[in-house]
Scaffold this active site. Structure first.
Site, PDB file in Angstrom:
ATOM      1  N   ARG A   1       0.854  -1.194   0.000  1.00  0.00           N
ATOM      2  CA  ARG A   1       0.000   0.000   0.000  1.00  0.00           C
ATOM      3  C   ARG A   1       0.891   1.247   0.000  1.00  0.00           C
ATOM      4  O   ARG A   1       1.955   1.251   0.613  1.00  0.00           O
ATOM      5  CB  ARG A   1      -0.865  -0.034   1.259  1.00  0.00           C
ATOM      6  CG  ARG A   1      -1.935   0.990   1.351  1.00  0.00           C
ATOM      7  CD  ARG A   1      -2.851   0.716   2.548  1.00  0.00           C
ATOM      8  NE  ARG A   1      -3.718  -0.425   2.271  1.00  0.00           N
ATOM      9  CZ  ARG A   1      -4.071  -1.343   3.164  1.00  0.00           C
ATOM     10  NH1 ARG A   1      -3.625  -1.263   4.405  1.00  0.00           N
ATOM     11  NH2 ARG A   1      -4.876  -2.332   2.828  1.00  0.00           N
TER      12      ARG A   1
ATOM     13  N   ASN B   1      -0.530  -0.878  13.381  1.00  0.00           N
ATOM     14  CA  ASN B   1      -0.010  -1.970  12.565  1.00  0.00           C
ATOM     15  C   ASN B   1       1.164  -2.621  13.272  1.00  0.00           C
ATOM     16  O   ASN B   1       2.116  -1.926  13.643  1.00  0.00           O
ATOM     17  CB  ASN B   1       0.506  -1.435  11.220  1.00  0.00           C
ATOM     18  CG  ASN B   1      -0.567  -0.803  10.383  1.00  0.00           C
ATOM     19  OD1 ASN B   1      -1.447  -1.485   9.893  1.00  0.00           O
ATOM     20  ND2 ASN B   1      -0.493   0.514  10.217  1.00  0.00           N
TER      21      ASN B   1
ATOM     22  N   ASP C   1       4.516  -4.659   6.714  1.00  0.00           N
ATOM     23  CA  ASP C   1       3.249  -4.852   7.428  1.00  0.00           C
ATOM     24  C   ASP C   1       3.089  -6.343   7.714  1.00  0.00           C
ATOM     25  O   ASP C   1       3.064  -7.152   6.794  1.00  0.00           O
ATOM     26  CB  ASP C   1       2.112  -4.337   6.545  1.00  0.00           C
ATOM     27  CG  ASP C   1       0.742  -4.457   7.183  1.00  0.00           C
ATOM     28  OD1 ASP C   1       0.475  -5.481   7.843  1.00  0.00           O
ATOM     29  OD2 ASP C   1      -0.079  -3.549   7.003  1.00  0.00           O
TER      30      ASP C   1
ATOM     31  N   ASP D   1       0.474  -7.832   9.176  1.00  0.00           N
ATOM     32  CA  ASP D   1      -0.931  -8.252   9.206  1.00  0.00           C
ATOM     33  C   ASP D   1      -1.666  -8.000  10.514  1.00  0.00           C
ATOM     34  O   ASP D   1      -2.801  -7.560  10.483  1.00  0.00           O
ATOM     35  CB  ASP D   1      -1.107  -9.735   8.837  1.00  0.00           C
ATOM     36  CG  ASP D   1      -0.333 -10.118   7.597  1.00  0.00           C
ATOM     37  OD1 ASP D   1      -0.496  -9.422   6.577  1.00  0.00           O
ATOM     38  OD2 ASP D   1       0.446 -11.075   7.644  1.00  0.00           O
TER      39      ASP D   1
ATOM     40  N   ASP E   1      -3.197  -6.240  13.493  1.00  0.00           N
ATOM     41  CA  ASP E   1      -3.550  -4.842  13.716  1.00  0.00           C
ATOM     42  C   ASP E   1      -4.317  -4.727  15.023  1.00  0.00           C
ATOM     43  O   ASP E   1      -4.941  -5.689  15.474  1.00  0.00           O
ATOM     44  CB  ASP E   1      -4.437  -4.315  12.579  1.00  0.00           C
ATOM     45  CG  ASP E   1      -3.777  -4.432  11.219  1.00  0.00           C
ATOM     46  OD1 ASP E   1      -2.640  -3.962  11.080  1.00  0.00           O
ATOM     47  OD2 ASP E   1      -4.404  -4.998  10.303  1.00  0.00           O
TER      48      ASP E   1
ATOM     49  N   ASP F   1      -7.264  -9.327  12.451  1.00  0.00           N
ATOM     50  CA  ASP F   1      -6.536 -10.042  11.399  1.00  0.00           C
ATOM     51  C   ASP F   1      -5.609 -11.147  11.899  1.00  0.00           C
ATOM     52  O   ASP F   1      -4.604 -11.455  11.258  1.00  0.00           O
ATOM     53  CB  ASP F   1      -5.753  -9.057  10.510  1.00  0.00           C
ATOM     54  CG  ASP F   1      -6.664  -8.020   9.867  1.00  0.00           C
ATOM     55  OD1 ASP F   1      -7.838  -8.345   9.608  1.00  0.00           O
ATOM     56  OD2 ASP F   1      -6.208  -6.893   9.637  1.00  0.00           O
TER      57      ASP F   1
ATOM     58  N   GLU G   1      -5.432 -13.824   9.202  1.00  0.00           N
ATOM     59  CA  GLU G   1      -4.574 -13.399   8.093  1.00  0.00           C
ATOM     60  C   GLU G   1      -3.101 -13.537   8.483  1.00  0.00           C
ATOM     61  O   GLU G   1      -2.276 -13.986   7.687  1.00  0.00           O
ATOM     62  CB  GLU G   1      -4.895 -11.952   7.710  1.00  0.00           C
ATOM     63  CG  GLU G   1      -4.085 -11.430   6.550  1.00  0.00           C
ATOM     64  CD  GLU G   1      -4.385  -9.969   6.223  1.00  0.00           C
ATOM     65  OE1 GLU G   1      -3.753  -9.457   5.287  1.00  0.00           O
ATOM     66  OE2 GLU G   1      -5.230  -9.343   6.896  1.00  0.00           O
TER      67      GLU G   1
END
Length: 176
Positions: free
Chosen positions: A23, A87, A103, A105, A107, A120, A123
């Site tokens: 991102r 994060n 990152d 994942d 959070d 997450d 994830e």
């Protein structure tokens, strides 16, 4: 390669553990910049996802990055108070182009009353396996998740009362 100058506008890039760009936040104004800490702010900045989709942030945000902490914190100013999005990530790097971090994942979403939700986790487990996070990284990330939760409970650093409001006032000086 040095650090961004206060008042400078730069990008923020997040990556995944496999090195792929995740991102990009297009414009963030630097409010404080030292070898240990960078504080920036943005408002209605364009964000580009790895698949090319774009969206615009909805509210002013103060971004906190630390060179020795495996997390970063975004304090978002909303009508009902400051909301935080945290994060779990690598410490930041700055290469003259952008603030960059990995990152990982996990959070944490923190509400104005300082209650929070850890997000997450599924994830994280999926990516930990598919990207082969080393055991050392897994241990570090879990340790720093606990450190982050301690900071939230203690109202330390970016969670301190008035932290976000103070930096937002400074940001407004650059937007006039």
């Amino acid at each position: 390669m040095g650090y961004p100058k206060e008042g400078e506008t730069i990008q923020i890039h997040s990556y995944k553990h496999n090195g792929l760009l995740h991102r990009i936040w297009n414009e963030t104004t630097i409010l404080k910049s030292t070898e240990l800490c960078i504080i920036g702010a943005n408002d209605r900045t364009m964000v580009t996802e790895s698949d090319g989709r774009t969206w615009v942030t909805r509210e002013p945000a103060i971004c906190y990055f630390h060179a020795r902490q495996w997390f970063n914190v975004i304090g978002m100013l909303r009508d009902d108070g400051v909301h935080y999005y945290c994060n779990i990530s690598s410490p930041f790097a700055y290469d003259g182009e952008a603030i960059k971090y990995i990152d990982y994942d996990l959070d944490v979403k923190v509400f104005p009353d300082m209650t929070y939700n850890i997000l997450d986790e599924d994830e994280y487990d999926d990516h930990r396996k598919s990207m082969n996070y080393p055991k050392e990284i897994d241990s570090i990330l879990k340790e720093y998740l606990n450190t982050l939760l301690h900071w939230i409970h203690q109202r330390k650093g970016p969670f301190a009362p008035e932290f976000v409001d103070m930096w937002y006032e400074r940001y407004l000086r650059y937007t006039k």
